[in-house]
Design a protein around this motif. Structure first.
Motif, short mmCIF file in Angstrom:
data_model
loop_
_atom_site.label_atom_id
_atom_site.label_comp_id
_atom_site.label_asym_id
_atom_site.label_seq_id
_atom_site.Cartn_x
_atom_site.Cartn_y
_atom_site.Cartn_z
N VAL A 252 0.85 -1.20 0.00
CA VAL A 252 0.00 0.00 0.00
C VAL A 252 0.88 1.25 0.00
N GLU A 253 0.24 2.40 -0.24
CA GLU A 253 0.97 3.65 -0.16
C GLU A 253 1.14 4.04 1.32
N TYR A 254 0.04 4.40 1.96
CA TYR A 254 0.08 4.91 3.33
C TYR A 254 -1.02 4.16 4.09
N ALA A 255 -0.60 3.22 4.93
CA ALA A 255 -1.55 2.27 5.52
C ALA A 255 -2.75 2.94 6.22
N PRO A 256 -2.55 4.01 7.02
CA PRO A 256 -3.73 4.58 7.70
C PRO A 256 -4.82 5.02 6.73
N GLN A 257 -4.41 5.51 5.54
CA GLN A 257 -5.40 5.93 4.56
C GLN A 257 -5.98 4.73 3.81
N THR A 258 -5.13 3.79 3.45
CA THR A 258 -5.58 2.65 2.65
C THR A 258 -6.54 1.75 3.44
N ARG A 259 -6.35 1.67 4.75
CA ARG A 259 -7.26 0.83 5.53
C ARG A 259 -8.68 1.40 5.51
N ILE A 260 -8.81 2.71 5.28
CA ILE A 260 -10.13 3.35 5.18
C ILE A 260 -10.67 3.23 3.75
#
Lengths: 355, 355
Positions: A252-260
């Motif tokens: 993923v690029e940036y996990a906190p954003q991708t998890r959403i």
């Protein structure tokens, strides 16, 4: 007027078209991919946050800020799948670069075209790090506004020679076919997503519907395949069946954003993923075997726009394209904002008096 | 090019100056105060969030989004107290209005001047709801870029006739004095904040330093006073001593944001506050006695910019000010973004080929 305030460079849509035409699309993709790679390698230097999304019935509007210690960037971008029915693009975007030291805005640029280019550059850059070497065939599912850019980026950065294309809208596929006619890419039109995936080394999904679609199921995925999942990028908008994610190594690029927002929104909050910057910085492995299935669950991260904005700005300045605008007022005395209203021709004051 | 895409109206700094000059500053303040009041009364209709702040050594850059079901608005704004030393404004801003239905950006406007006007309108609107009737004397502590606008807004909306002014920078005070010379306001220059507060019905603090300053202590606050605290608006930037807050009824714009940014950042997370929209909607009381001390802990909320942007847009359209820009590209076929690169004069293609 003060000479202290640096000007803001404004690039309209036609200006960026001109930049891309003069440099050439391939060199733009390569240039932006280089910037993204360089910027991802200095990932810890950036002040990062998940983008701010405003959801409405038919779409989403997002603001994507990011900064290092010199430049602040943000992008405005929407996603409205029904727009094409009304003759409007699904995705429209513009962005800004500002000086962190002073807050002065220095660039205001269109980013609709640029977003398509940077997304393709990001996809190909990720695939170069994650896919098997010597990939030649890519399935391209979703033949809308971004599809040509994906095809050309994968041709240039990975050596893709054949694209197997499918879209629920045959006219989108016809457009893609025509646009790729002279690009040195063999285009095979398929009757289903499953047929497109047959024999593909890489599958790119770039569909637009704001639904939990199942574009790619595990029976379509073969050993060693790389999946470039671009279209699943907002809550309630996914493309991959959960089983595909279960059997793959997911990046993923940036996990906190991708998890959403990403396809992994379907998975548990601790579903294992690797951030791509770690692979590009050699801090984490990418693919670990020939037979492994790799997935790049791409949602689009602000850093890619930072990279694209700085590239476009540098090219515009080199080519002398764009015009200066007074987005914020230059003041003789910065504490005398009120003075702005007085330092104008007398007739304006008289008009105001009689209004 | 397609005619489906509505144009984006662009207002540069000089355009907004012209709008304010033609309408008159007083009518702008009144117009924006009316819009803010109307919009605050329909508070529950808005999709609200605390602004996104990017802090750096010398300042902060913020994005402030908000939307109802028709219009999305955001403001870009910085706060860099040291800027004035370099001849730049402390606060610079611009903003956008977009259609929620399609995501198309419809207005891009300067907001530096507009922010000063809307902040003053907000302050005066809050004071009209919270201060004792028949206030005539206001202390104005901080005589920088926003001070004239505060003085004029309080003259117009509350009937303030005398301002007692103080700033650590005497040249800022001299500028304010000169700018108010013909505004029908008695200006009394004071040698300290304490002297300025003497005999004042209302104290407005609008200082810029990014520190936990103590501009107003409890000995300066008298029974029945209304405190309009404008300058304490970011983490680590406050103006009021905690004791002033303890003895007052405190009103805020949007509690989740003010608890981070306002003077109440000094207080416990459950320190009691009332959101102003509740007072304006008659859902909560404002001042409950003549002797009560009221504090408006103002930080600036996105809804005020929404109100200001819609007002400025309507005035610009009425007056025919501004120009249309192509911030996003109009496409014959919205799925054919790639076609943008081809539909241009042959010489450009040739240049690209030989580049």
């Amino acid at each position: 007027m003060s000479s202290f305030l640096p000007p803001t460079l404004h690039l309209e849509a036609a200006d960026v078209v001109q930049i891309v035409q003069r440099i050439g699309l391939s060199r733009c993709i390569a240039g932006i991919a280089d910037r993204i790679e360089r910027d991802f390698r200095r990932w810890p230097e950036f002040d990062k946050s998940a983008r701010v999304a405003c959801h409405s019935r038919d779409g989403v509007i997002e603001l994507m800020p990011i900064a290092d210690d010199r430049e602040f960037a943000f992008k405005y971008v929407n996603g409205h799948p029904k727009n094409t029915q009304a003759g409007l693009p699904t995705v429209m975007a513009f962005g800004v670069l500002a000086d962190v030291d002073t807050g002065a805005p220095r660039l205001l640029s269109e980013l609709t075209l640029t977003t398509a280019i940077r997304t393709a550059a990001m996809s190909a850059l990720a695939a170069r790090a994650l896919a098997r070497p010597e990939c030649r065939v890519m399935a391209l599912i979703g033949n809308g506004a971004q599809s040509e850019f994906q095809a050309i980026a994968f041709r240039d950065l990975l050596g893709i020679r054949t694209v197997r294309v499918y879209d629920v809208d045959p006219s989108a596929t016809a457009k893609l076919f025509a646009n790729l006619a002279e690009q040195g890419i063999e285009v095979i039109v398929c009757r289903s997503a499953g047929e497109a995936a047959q024999g593909a080394d890489i599958v790119t999904t770039v569909t637009a519907d704001k639904v939990n679609a199942t574009i790619l199921t595990t029976d379509m995925v073969t050993a060693g395949m790389h999946v470039n999942a671009v279209g699943g990028d907002c809550p309630g908008k996914t493309e991959l069946h959960a089983d595909v994610l279960e059997r793959a190594a997911v990046f993923v690029e940036y996990a906190p954003q991708t998890r959403i927002e990403g396809d992994i929104q379907q998975m548990a909050p601790d579903f294992p993923v690797t951030e791509l910057w770690e692979v590009l910085s050699k801090k984490a492995p990418g693919r670990t075997s020939e037979s492994q299935v790799t997935v790049f669950d791409s949602v689009g991260f602000a850093l890619e726009d930072y990279s694209a904005l700085t590239f476009i700005r540098d090219m515009a300045m080199e080519l002398g394209i764009g015009r200066k605008i007074e987005l914020v007022p230059a003041l003789d005395n910065p504490k005398n904002l009120f003075g702005l209203l007085e330092a104008r021709p007398a007739h304006a004051a008289i008009e105001a008096a009689i209004a």
